[in-house]
Design a protein around this motif. Structure first.
Motif, mmCIF file in Angstrom:
data_model
loop_
_atom_site.group_PDB
_atom_site.id
_atom_site.type_symbol
_atom_site.label_atom_id
_atom_site.label_comp_id
_atom_site.label_asym_id
_atom_site.label_seq_id
_atom_site.Cartn_x
_atom_site.Cartn_y
_atom_site.Cartn_z
ATOM 1 N N TYR A 163 15.911 -3.200 7.817
ATOM 2 C CA TYR A 163 16.079 -2.479 8.783
ATOM 3 C C TYR A 163 16.901 -1.175 8.808
ATOM 4 N N LEU A 164 17.661 -1.325 7.523
ATOM 5 C CA LEU A 164 18.344 -0.070 7.287
ATOM 6 C C LEU A 164 17.684 1.137 7.067
ATOM 7 N N ASN A 165 16.385 0.996 6.703
ATOM 8 C CA ASN A 165 15.609 2.133 6.238
ATOM 9 C C ASN A 165 15.350 3.111 7.498
ATOM 10 N N THR A 192 18.886 -12.059 6.386
ATOM 11 C CA THR A 192 19.639 -11.113 5.785
ATOM 12 C C THR A 192 18.701 -10.048 4.861
ATOM 13 N N SER A 193 17.577 -10.409 4.591
ATOM 14 C CA SER A 193 16.722 -9.223 3.707
ATOM 15 C C SER A 193 16.246 -8.396 4.680
ATOM 16 N N LEU A 230 0.954 -1.299 -0.156
ATOM 17 C CA LEU A 230 0.037 0.101 -0.070
ATOM 18 C C LEU A 230 0.815 1.227 -0.226
ATOM 19 N N PRO A 231 1.972 1.444 0.921
ATOM 20 C CA PRO A 231 2.565 2.464 0.888
ATOM 21 C C PRO A 231 3.391 2.595 -0.502
ATOM 22 N N LEU A 232 3.924 1.596 -0.903
ATOM 23 C CA LEU A 232 4.585 1.481 -2.219
ATOM 24 C C LEU A 232 3.662 2.307 -3.397
ATOM 25 N N CYS A 290 15.453 -1.454 0.110
ATOM 26 C CA CYS A 290 15.332 -1.898 1.550
ATOM 27 C C CYS A 290 14.363 -3.036 1.757
ATOM 28 N N HIS A 291 13.007 -2.547 1.213
ATOM 29 C CA HIS A 291 11.915 -3.671 1.702
ATOM 30 C C HIS A 291 11.543 -4.512 0.489
#
Length: 362
Positions: free
Chosen positions: A294-296, A288-289, A214-216, A255-256
């Motif tokens: 989490y980097l976001n 890993t993914s 939805l956000p995408l 990221c996602h």
């Protein structure tokens, strides 16, 4: 193992063998994830605390985007504070009580839903400011009031979506048949098979649909329209604004998307018999993914706040005030304040030609 959804520390019988399959992470995986999570926690903590301080004490949240970004920073800060405990639970078991266990798992879920939906709100606000420039909420105070109500609705909605995690997260003993040891884990746990099957599908499905898809879609629509508007604009700084748009969208996807694809594959194979080695590989990719996702929380402050001219001017004001407080020099403070004011004036003059496009650097 019908009572838990833990990715690791599971033992099960493979389709082609009667031997138990150990799915716990290897020492190399534990070490790499520990380093990655430590870096994410450190940078995420510093970046989001600075954003909160700047918006809370200096910028005073003057626009709708300011209110949204302040709440994004709060959501990310909640997560980075909980991240060390999440990592410890995944690798060593849970050392605290049941209440802390529920709060830990809920913190990640609330951050996921509220953070992603708030980023969608940011893109919607920028779409209105640039593409639909004539539409407005009226006065600035009225716009901020609307944005605060929207943020409240987002937090309530995120809390509602987190309820299954809050209700079914429990402590349970995970027994390792190979080493004859028991580990207390904090995971989703169920007492009957029907509830387990429903929640094992519903929780990740909500995460993928509301927390990513939805956000995408909202961001792709809004930023595509913004790009078209910027390309038609006659401004010397439109190329910089376009690069910012591209950076926001690309970073979000990078990221996602990997984690959500891995989560989709993992969810679709939950109720099938799997080969042991294939399952180990899939869980490694999933872990890993997830770390990449989490980097976001570290990149959000850079993409949405520090890249803006006005925000940077307020940030420099914080640094100058801290420097003055340490030196306790009135003359130095006066010079620092004048220099910061010059930065503010310079930044405002630079952004005058952008008009509504300045919302990208507000």
């Amino acid at each position: 193992m019908d009572n838990a959804t833990s990715d690791y520390y599971i033992t099960w019988t493979a389709n082609d063998s009667d031997e138990l399959c150990r799915l716990s992470p290897t020492p190399a995986e534990i070490l790499s994830q520990t380093y990655i999570h430590s870096i994410i926690c450190a940078f995420g903590l510093i970046g989001n605390v600075l954003v909160i301080i700047t918006y809370g004490f200096y910028k005073r949240t003057k626009t709708m985007t300011d209110v949204y970004l302040f709440n994004v920073a709060v959501a990310d800060l909640i997560f980075v504070v909980a991240l060390p405990l999440i990592a410890h639970n995944e690798q060593n078991g849970w050392p605290m009580g049941s209440v802390a266990c529920k709060m830990l798992r809920s913190a990640y879920s609330i951050n996921l839903f509220s953070g992603m939906l708030l980023l969608a709100c940011v893109s919607g606000d920028r779409y209105i400011a640039i593409v639909q420039a004539r539409r407005s909420f009226g006065s600035r105070s009225l716009a901020v009031r609307y944005s605060r109500l929207i943020c409240l609705a987002v937090w309530v909605f995120a809390l509602g979506l987190t309820l299954p995690t809050l209700i079914y997260t429990q402590l349970f003993d995970e027994y390792d048949f190979m080493e004859q040891t028991s580990t207390v884990m904090c995971e989703l746990s169920f007492t009957d098979k029907m509830t387990a099957k429903l929640m094992k599908v519903m929780v990740p499905s909500l995460q993928m649909a509301v927390g990513f898809l939805l956000p995408l879609l909202v961001m792709l629509f809004c930023y595509s329209c913004i790009m078209c508007t910027l390309l038609r604009a006659h401004s010397s700084q439109r190329h910089k604004a376009i690069r910012v748009v591209w950076a926001v969208v690309v970073v979000f996807i990078l990221c996602h998307l990997p984690y959500n694809v891995a989560l989709l594959i993992h969810t679709m194979s939950l109720f099938k018999e799997r080969n042991c080695e294939a399952e180990k590989t899939k869980l490694t990719v999933l872990a890993t993914s997830r770390s990449i996702a989490y980097l976001n929380c570290c990149l959000n402050p850079i993409l949405y706040a520090f890249i803006g001219v006005k925000f940077r001017s307020h940030f420099w004001q914080i640094l100058s005030d801290l420097w003055c407080y340490g030196k306790k020099s009135d003359v130095l403070c006066a010079r620092s304040s004048r220099r910061t004011s010059d930065i503010c004036i310079s930044g405002l003059r630079t952004s005058e030609g952008l008009n509504n496009m300045s919302s990208f650097s507000a």
